[in-house]
Design a protein around this motif. Structure first.
Motif, mmCIF file in Angstrom:
data_model
loop_
_atom_site.group_PDB
_atom_site.id
_atom_site.type_symbol
_atom_site.label_atom_id
_atom_site.label_comp_id
_atom_site.label_asym_id
_atom_site.label_seq_id
_atom_site.Cartn_x
_atom_site.Cartn_y
_atom_site.Cartn_z
ATOM 1 N N GLY A 1 0.812 -1.210 0.000
ATOM 2 C CA GLY A 1 0.000 0.000 0.000
ATOM 3 C C GLY A 1 0.845 1.260 0.000
ATOM 4 N N LEU A 2 1.921 1.247 0.766
ATOM 5 C CA LEU A 2 2.814 2.414 0.790
ATOM 6 C C LEU A 2 3.493 2.621 -0.561
ATOM 7 C CD1 LEU A 2 4.394 2.010 4.331
ATOM 8 C CD2 LEU A 2 2.738 3.739 3.580
ATOM 9 N N VAL A 3 3.936 1.532 -1.174
ATOM 10 C CA VAL A 3 4.531 1.642 -2.514
ATOM 11 C C VAL A 3 3.473 2.117 -3.508
ATOM 12 C CG1 VAL A 3 5.572 0.337 -4.408
ATOM 13 C CG2 VAL A 3 6.339 -0.057 -2.071
ATOM 14 N N GLY A 4 2.259 1.578 -3.375
ATOM 15 C CA GLY A 4 1.165 2.005 -4.248
ATOM 16 C C GLY A 4 0.837 3.474 -4.085
ATOM 17 N N LEU A 5 0.910 3.976 -2.855
ATOM 18 C CA LEU A 5 0.676 5.402 -2.607
ATOM 19 C C LEU A 5 1.711 6.247 -3.331
ATOM 20 C CD1 LEU A 5 -0.766 7.715 -1.080
ATOM 21 C CD2 LEU A 5 0.827 7.306 0.793
ATOM 22 N N VAL A 6 2.963 5.863 -3.239
ATOM 23 C CA VAL A 6 4.028 6.604 -3.916
ATOM 24 C C VAL A 6 3.832 6.556 -5.432
ATOM 25 C CG1 VAL A 6 6.512 6.636 -4.381
ATOM 26 C CG2 VAL A 6 5.686 6.341 -2.039
ATOM 27 N N LEU A 7 3.522 5.359 -5.953
ATOM 28 C CA LEU A 7 3.355 5.221 -7.402
ATOM 29 C C LEU A 7 2.143 5.996 -7.919
ATOM 30 C CD1 LEU A 7 4.127 1.427 -7.882
ATOM 31 C CD2 LEU A 7 5.525 3.351 -8.642
ATOM 32 N N HIS A 8 1.018 5.856 -7.231
ATOM 33 C CA HIS A 8 -0.225 6.440 -7.747
ATOM 34 C C HIS A 8 -0.355 7.927 -7.427
ATOM 35 C CE1 HIS A 8 -4.321 6.264 -9.236
ATOM 36 N NE2 HIS A 8 -4.670 7.021 -8.205
ATOM 37 N N ALA A 9 -0.103 8.287 -6.201
ATOM 38 C CA ALA A 9 -0.377 9.661 -5.784
ATOM 39 C C ALA A 9 0.759 10.620 -6.100
ATOM 40 C CB ALA A 9 -0.684 9.697 -4.285
ATOM 41 N N TYR A 10 1.975 10.126 -6.186
ATOM 42 C CA TYR A 10 3.100 11.035 -6.382
ATOM 43 C C TYR A 10 3.774 10.863 -7.739
ATOM 44 C CZ TYR A 10 2.357 11.874 -1.476
ATOM 45 O OH TYR A 10 1.781 12.188 -0.278
ATOM 46 N N LEU A 11 4.243 9.659 -8.053
ATOM 47 C CA LEU A 11 4.952 9.443 -9.316
ATOM 48 C C LEU A 11 4.027 9.656 -10.509
ATOM 49 C CD1 LEU A 11 7.614 8.642 -10.622
ATOM 50 C CD2 LEU A 11 6.862 6.269 -10.529
ATOM 51 N N ARG A 12 2.855 9.057 -10.465
ATOM 52 C CA ARG A 12 1.899 9.218 -11.558
ATOM 53 C C ARG A 12 1.514 10.689 -11.730
ATOM 54 N NH1 ARG A 12 -3.570 9.293 -10.877
ATOM 55 N NH2 ARG A 12 -4.758 9.171 -12.760
ATOM 56 N N ARG A 13 1.198 11.340 -10.624
ATOM 57 C CA ARG A 13 0.810 12.749 -10.665
ATOM 58 C C ARG A 13 1.948 13.615 -11.215
ATOM 59 N NH1 ARG A 13 -2.023 14.374 -5.377
ATOM 60 N NH2 ARG A 13 -3.537 12.942 -6.254
ATOM 61 N N GLY A 14 3.175 13.311 -10.806
ATOM 62 C CA GLY A 14 4.331 14.053 -11.304
ATOM 63 C C GLY A 14 4.550 13.848 -12.793
ATOM 64 N N LEU A 15 4.376 12.612 -13.262
ATOM 65 C CA LEU A 15 4.539 12.339 -14.696
ATOM 66 C C LEU A 15 3.438 13.006 -15.517
ATOM 67 C CD1 LEU A 15 5.660 8.607 -14.633
ATOM 68 C CD2 LEU A 15 7.055 10.605 -15.199
ATOM 69 N N VAL A 16 2.226 13.013 -15.015
ATOM 70 C CA VAL A 16 1.135 13.682 -15.724
ATOM 71 C C VAL A 16 1.405 15.183 -15.785
ATOM 72 C CG1 VAL A 16 -1.320 14.296 -15.558
ATOM 73 C CG2 VAL A 16 -0.602 11.929 -15.243
ATOM 74 N N TYR A 17 1.866 15.759 -14.697
ATOM 75 C CA TYR A 17 2.181 17.189 -14.659
ATOM 76 C C TYR A 17 3.317 17.511 -15.638
ATOM 77 C CZ TYR A 17 3.686 21.720 -12.942
ATOM 78 O OH TYR A 17 4.046 23.034 -12.849
ATOM 79 N N ALA A 18 4.373 16.695 -15.613
ATOM 80 C CA ALA A 18 5.502 16.924 -16.526
ATOM 81 C C ALA A 18 5.074 16.758 -17.976
ATOM 82 C CB ALA A 18 6.643 15.979 -16.190
ATOM 83 N N GLY A 19 4.240 15.764 -18.232
ATOM 84 C CA GLY A 19 3.742 15.554 -19.596
ATOM 85 C C GLY A 19 2.906 16.722 -20.075
ATOM 86 N N ALA A 20 2.103 17.271 -19.192
ATOM 87 C CA ALA A 20 1.272 18.421 -19.561
ATOM 88 C C ALA A 20 2.125 19.647 -19.858
ATOM 89 C CB ALA A 20 0.274 18.733 -18.447
ATOM 90 N N LYS A 21 3.238 19.795 -19.150
ATOM 91 C CA LYS A 21 4.119 20.944 -19.377
ATOM 92 C C LYS A 21 4.959 20.771 -20.637
ATOM 93 C CE LYS A 21 3.151 23.509 -15.882
ATOM 94 N NZ LYS A 21 2.545 24.799 -16.062
ATOM 95 N N LEU A 22 5.305 19.536 -20.972
ATOM 96 C CA LEU A 22 6.181 19.292 -22.111
ATOM 97 C C LEU A 22 5.439 19.235 -23.436
ATOM 98 C CD1 LEU A 22 8.592 16.613 -20.610
ATOM 99 C CD2 LEU A 22 9.073 19.026 -21.041
ATOM 100 N N LEU A 23 4.205 18.755 -23.413
ATOM 101 C CA LEU A 23 3.460 18.632 -24.659
ATOM 102 C C LEU A 23 2.966 20.007 -25.094
ATOM 103 C CD1 LEU A 23 1.366 15.421 -23.975
ATOM 104 C CD2 LEU A 23 3.355 15.656 -25.452
ATOM 105 N N PRO A 24 3.095 20.291 -26.383
ATOM 106 C CA PRO A 24 2.604 21.590 -26.857
ATOM 107 C C PRO A 24 1.076 21.615 -26.817
ATOM 108 C CG PRO A 24 3.334 20.255 -28.706
ATOM 109 C CD PRO A 24 3.668 19.501 -27.444
#
Length: 192
Positions: free
Chosen positions: A161-184
């Motif tokens: 659950g702790l690993v899942g929290l990091v993957l879902h709430a933080y890593l996924r959110r960070g990748l979505v944010y970075a993708g939104a900033k990088l994509l035109p």
């Protein structure tokens, strides 16, 4: 379902789990003894008796059902209705129960490598689904209790659950944010 009726269901569920674990322990006691399990199925690791499940499982069930109730009814400004939150919790519980049961069945059938691979696939799944919620931990522990007792699944489920929290709430959110900033993006009215 309102909060009062959910509280009654949670109390009945906790009582049912309590009776079930103590019946299982009594049956085990009179049919060869209550088993103990080594952590990670390695003889050089500590051994934990299933007797601990008689105490842990009722407490864990009560606490997790309390957390589910708080998630569904505790926030008046919640983004979803209590009925939707309880339905989401039911789906999470059912999925985790099936997942825990699958791992237990594979391990019992002698397919420990396959059980390990299924366990590893959970990390990919955790990227897309919030497996860190209390209903998922409860389903996972209940699905594995007959085979492994309650203590080891609780420890492993908490870690997952702790690993899942990091993957879902933080890593996924960070990748979505970075993708939104990088994509035109094409903004209306801007010719560039």
């Amino acid at each position: 379902m309102n909060e009062k009726s959910f509280s009654k269901v949670a109390l009945a569920g906790t009582a049912l789990i309590t009776v079930a674990i103590w019946v299982l322990l009594a049956w085990s006691h009179y049919h060869g003894g209550v088993p103990s399990h080594h952590f990670l199925a390695r003889a050089d690791m500590p051994e934990i008796s299933n007797w601990w499940g008689g105490l842990l499982l009722p407490v864990l069930t009560g606490l997790l059902l309390y957390r589910i109730r708080r998630q569904a009814f505790g926030k008046p400004d919640s983004y979803c209705e209590p009925t939707q939150a309880l339905l989401r919790a039911l789906y999470g519980f059912g999925g985790a129960l099936l997942f825990g049961t699958l791992i237990a069945v594979l391990f019992t059938a002698g397919e420990s490598d396959m059980a390990g691979n299924v366990m590893l696939s959970l990390f990919v799944f955790a990227f897309f689904v919030p497996i860190y919620r209390p209903e998922c931990l409860l389903g996972f522990v209940l699905g594995m209790t007959y085979t492994f007792g309650a203590v080891l699944p609780m420890i492993i489920g908490t870690g997952l659950g702790l690993v899942g929290l990091v993957l879902h709430a933080y890593l996924r959110r960070g990748l979505v944010y970075a993708g939104a900033k990088l994509l035109p993006t094409n903004k209306p009215g801007v010719n560039g």
